[in-house]
Design an enzyme around this catalytic site. Structure first.
Site, PDB file in Angstrom:
ATOM      1  N   THR A  20       0.849  -1.201   0.000  1.00  0.00           N
ATOM      2  CA  THR A  20       0.000   0.000   0.000  1.00  0.00           C
ATOM      3  C   THR A  20       0.881   1.246   0.000  1.00  0.00           C
ATOM      4  O   THR A  20       0.679   2.179  -0.791  1.00  0.00           O
ATOM      5  CB  THR A  20      -0.940  -0.015   1.221  1.00  0.00           C
ATOM      6  OG1 THR A  20      -1.742  -1.199   1.155  1.00  0.00           O
ATOM      7  CG2 THR A  20      -1.829   1.206   1.259  1.00  0.00           C
ATOM      8  N   ASN A  55      -5.748 -10.874  -6.471  1.00  0.00           N
ATOM      9  CA  ASN A  55      -5.995 -11.391  -5.118  1.00  0.00           C
ATOM     10  C   ASN A  55      -7.370 -12.031  -4.968  1.00  0.00           C
ATOM     11  O   ASN A  55      -7.554 -12.944  -4.173  1.00  0.00           O
ATOM     12  CB  ASN A  55      -5.830 -10.275  -4.089  1.00  0.00           C
ATOM     13  CG  ASN A  55      -6.500  -8.986  -4.511  1.00  0.00           C
ATOM     14  OD1 ASN A  55      -6.156  -8.397  -5.545  1.00  0.00           O
ATOM     15  ND2 ASN A  55      -7.473  -8.551  -3.737  1.00  0.00           N
ATOM     16  N   GLN A  85       0.704 -11.038  -4.683  1.00  0.00           N
ATOM     17  CA  GLN A  85       0.168 -12.415  -4.642  1.00  0.00           C
ATOM     18  C   GLN A  85       1.053 -13.395  -5.402  1.00  0.00           C
ATOM     19  O   GLN A  85       0.855 -14.602  -5.312  1.00  0.00           O
ATOM     20  CB  GLN A  85      -1.271 -12.454  -5.194  1.00  0.00           C
ATOM     21  CG  GLN A  85      -2.279 -11.681  -4.372  1.00  0.00           C
ATOM     22  CD  GLN A  85      -2.534 -12.296  -2.977  1.00  0.00           C
ATOM     23  OE1 GLN A  85      -2.193 -13.446  -2.704  1.00  0.00           O
ATOM     24  NE2 GLN A  85      -3.125 -11.518  -2.095  1.00  0.00           N
ATOM     25  N   HIS A  89       3.764 -10.301   4.460  1.00  0.00           N
ATOM     26  CA  HIS A  89       2.788 -11.151   5.170  1.00  0.00           C
ATOM     27  C   HIS A  89       1.979 -12.057   4.252  1.00  0.00           C
ATOM     28  O   HIS A  89       1.178 -12.872   4.722  1.00  0.00           O
ATOM     29  CB  HIS A  89       1.856 -10.299   6.050  1.00  0.00           C
ATOM     30  CG  HIS A  89       0.874  -9.450   5.300  1.00  0.00           C
ATOM     31  ND1 HIS A  89      -0.455  -9.750   5.237  1.00  0.00           N
ATOM     32  CD2 HIS A  89       1.029  -8.307   4.617  1.00  0.00           C
ATOM     33  CE1 HIS A  89      -1.076  -8.811   4.544  1.00  0.00           C
ATOM     34  NE2 HIS A  89      -0.193  -7.918   4.154  1.00  0.00           N
ATOM     35  N   THR A 124      13.123   4.831  10.970  1.00  0.00           N
ATOM     36  CA  THR A 124      14.070   3.814  11.422  1.00  0.00           C
ATOM     37  C   THR A 124      13.751   2.467  10.791  1.00  0.00           C
ATOM     38  O   THR A 124      12.612   2.003  10.834  1.00  0.00           O
ATOM     39  CB  THR A 124      14.016   3.699  12.964  1.00  0.00           C
ATOM     40  OG1 THR A 124      14.257   5.007  13.484  1.00  0.00           O
ATOM     41  CG2 THR A 124      15.047   2.718  13.499  1.00  0.00           C
ATOM     42  N   CYS A 167     -14.875  -6.208   2.563  1.00  0.00           N
ATOM     43  CA  CYS A 167     -15.959  -6.438   3.513  1.00  0.00           C
ATOM     44  C   CYS A 167     -15.540  -5.927   4.876  1.00  0.00           C
ATOM     45  O   CYS A 167     -14.544  -6.372   5.427  1.00  0.00           O
ATOM     46  CB  CYS A 167     -16.246  -7.935   3.592  1.00  0.00           C
ATOM     47  SG  CYS A 167     -17.612  -8.314   4.673  1.00  0.00           S
TER      48      CYS A 167
HETATM   49  N1  PLP Z   1      -1.832  -5.911  -3.588  1.00  0.00           N
HETATM   50  C1  PLP Z   1      -2.450  -7.100  -3.519  1.00  0.00           C
HETATM   51  C2  PLP Z   1      -2.635  -7.907  -4.774  1.00  0.00           C
HETATM   52  C3  PLP Z   1      -2.919  -7.572  -2.292  1.00  0.00           C
HETATM   53  O1  PLP Z   1      -3.543  -8.761  -2.230  1.00  0.00           O
HETATM   54  C4  PLP Z   1      -2.730  -6.771  -1.147  1.00  0.00           C
HETATM   55  C5  PLP Z   1      -3.269  -7.210   0.168  1.00  0.00           C
HETATM   56  O2  PLP Z   1      -4.352  -7.703   0.273  1.00  0.00           O
HETATM   57  C6  PLP Z   1      -2.074  -5.549  -1.276  1.00  0.00           C
HETATM   58  C7  PLP Z   1      -1.644  -5.167  -2.517  1.00  0.00           C
HETATM   59  C8  PLP Z   1      -1.846  -4.643  -0.100  1.00  0.00           C
HETATM   60  O3  PLP Z   1      -0.862  -5.138   0.740  1.00  0.00           O
HETATM   61  P1  PLP Z   1      -0.627  -4.493   2.180  1.00  0.00           P
HETATM   62  O4  PLP Z   1      -1.953  -4.480   2.866  1.00  0.00           O
HETATM   63  O5  PLP Z   1       0.350  -5.399   2.829  1.00  0.00           O
HETATM   64  O6  PLP Z   1      -0.092  -3.124   1.949  1.00  0.00           O
END
Ligand code: PLP
Length: 383
Positions: free
Chosen positions: A71, A146, A174, A195, A232, A316
């Protein structure tokens, strides 16, 4: 966690990542910018981690910028490009972090949406024609979606953009950890979140263009990350992200067999179910289904009672689901959107677990058809 089928939302921390994180927290917690010897050791480890990522991603270490995830990465790319560029082109199925960042930094009228076909895959020919007709300052196409798992023609688009001398952003969130890393270095920008492949939340990478000389510096602050990202550095999380990536990449390649067998079984158990994207290459772990009846939240709640965690596929929050732009782009109408469920497995998910999920879905179908009451009041009031 057996029954967890929401790995596209987030994955549990891998053992290797947990161990790397604990060790770094215990021994290398100092601020890498401080001047004494123990902090210098952290700085060295941090740079070694950068080199290890660069080697895995086949790019120069200077292109690796550690940040909080995709993001932040997408916002940085859009804000930076909008300083000098007028328009941006994005695929119609980008994650909201790319889509909304494009709208925010360029203005909705300056965002050209590149259409997808009915399966949710970018219509490459059409997209290239649109881009050539009025070249934008940036093109963004994700590696894999996703919601549907549909693999996008991002390598082709990276090559095309390179020929057209247009910067190209690939949201590889993904893709990383599930598919081979080759060609990542052909993109000008790549965003990654740890993550999604067994690393901690809140840590990621933005791969920046080779020719990027000046600090990107979206947020004012310290000179960390060569001035591209003040704040940092979180070395323990970076060490854990590296351990998770190495573990994921060393894992034998994923096969979609178990998911496919699950879908075959599901189609027998639940006649009338639809699986959009099934006829195009998808990530091996993702299955998105339009249930033949009943709101998806009803299914989700009952599956949750049976010990299964799945997603509705669309954003959601607080019991309200927003229409999904991804499904709208695939011409799924809003009524059908309300019946969509997404199942996404992890590297350790077995065929038996997929089959248990299919059996649970069959059980829920029977319960819904007979109108038996859910244990959860939400089911009656909100779904
Ligand atoms: N891009 C895709 C394809 C994702 O599935 C996600 C998370 O769901 C993101 C970006 C955003 O990642 P983050 O929430 O770790 O910034």
């Amino acid at each position: 966690m057996p029954g967890y089928f929401d790995h596209n939302a987030t994955t549990p921390l891998s053992d290797a990542a947990r161990q790397a994180w604990s060790e770094a927290q215990a021994r290398h917690w100092q601020n890498p910018s401080s001047l004494y010897a123990s902090a210098g050791a952290v700085r060295r480890l941090l740079e070694e981690a950068r080199e290890a990522f660069a080697e895995r991603l086949d790019c120069e270490p200077e292109r690796i910028v550690f940040n909080s995830g995709a993001t932040e990465g997408a916002n940085l790319v859009m804000a930076h490009t909008a300083r000098t560029g007028q328009r941006v082109a994005i695929s119609a199925v980008e994650h909201p972090c790319v889509r909304d960042a494009a709208w925010k930094w360029f203005g909705a009228g300056q965002v050209l949406e590149l259409p997808v076909d009915i399966e949710g895959r970018l219509d490459l020919e059409n997209a290239m024609t649109m881009i050539q007709a009025e070249p934008p300052a940036l093109v963004a196409v994700m590696a894999a979606n996703n919601e549907t798992g549909v693999i996008q023609p991002w390598q082709e688009m990276a090559r095309f953009c390179h020929e057209q001398q247009i910067p190209f952003l690939c949201d590889a969130v993904q893709w990383i950890g599930k598919q081979p890393l080759e060609a990542i270095d052909r993109c000008s920008w790549v965003s990654i979140s740890a993550h999604k492949f067994g690393g901690p939340k809140g840590i990621g990478i933005l791969v920046i263009p080779e020719e990027q000389r000046w600090p990107l510096a979206l947020q004012a602050g310290g000179p960390q990350e060569s001035g591209h990202r003040g704040g940092t550095e979180n070395y323990p999380a970076i060490a854990a992200m590296l351990a998770a990536l190495e573990e994921a990449l060393d894992h034998s390649p994923w096969s979609g067999d178990a998911r496919d067998q699950f879908e075959n079984r599901l189609r027998k158990i639940i006649p009338g179910i639809r699986i959009p994207g099934r006829n195009t290459p998808r990530l091996p772990n993702t299955s998105m289904a339009v249930m033949p009846h009943g709101k998806n939240l009803k299914w989700l709640i009952r599956l949750s009672e049976l010990g299964f965690a799945v997603s509705t596929g669309s954003a959601c929050s607080a019991g309200k689901s927003n229409p999904s732009h991804v499904m709208a782009a695939m011409q799924i109408d809003s009524e059908a959107m309300g019946r969509v469920l997404r199942f996404s497995s992890g590297a350790a998910t077995t065929l038996e677990e997929w089959y248990s999920l299919a059996a649970a879905l069959g059980e829920v179908q029977t319960a819904l058809q007979h109108g038996s009451r859910s244990r959860n009041q939400l089911d009656f009031n909100q779904a």
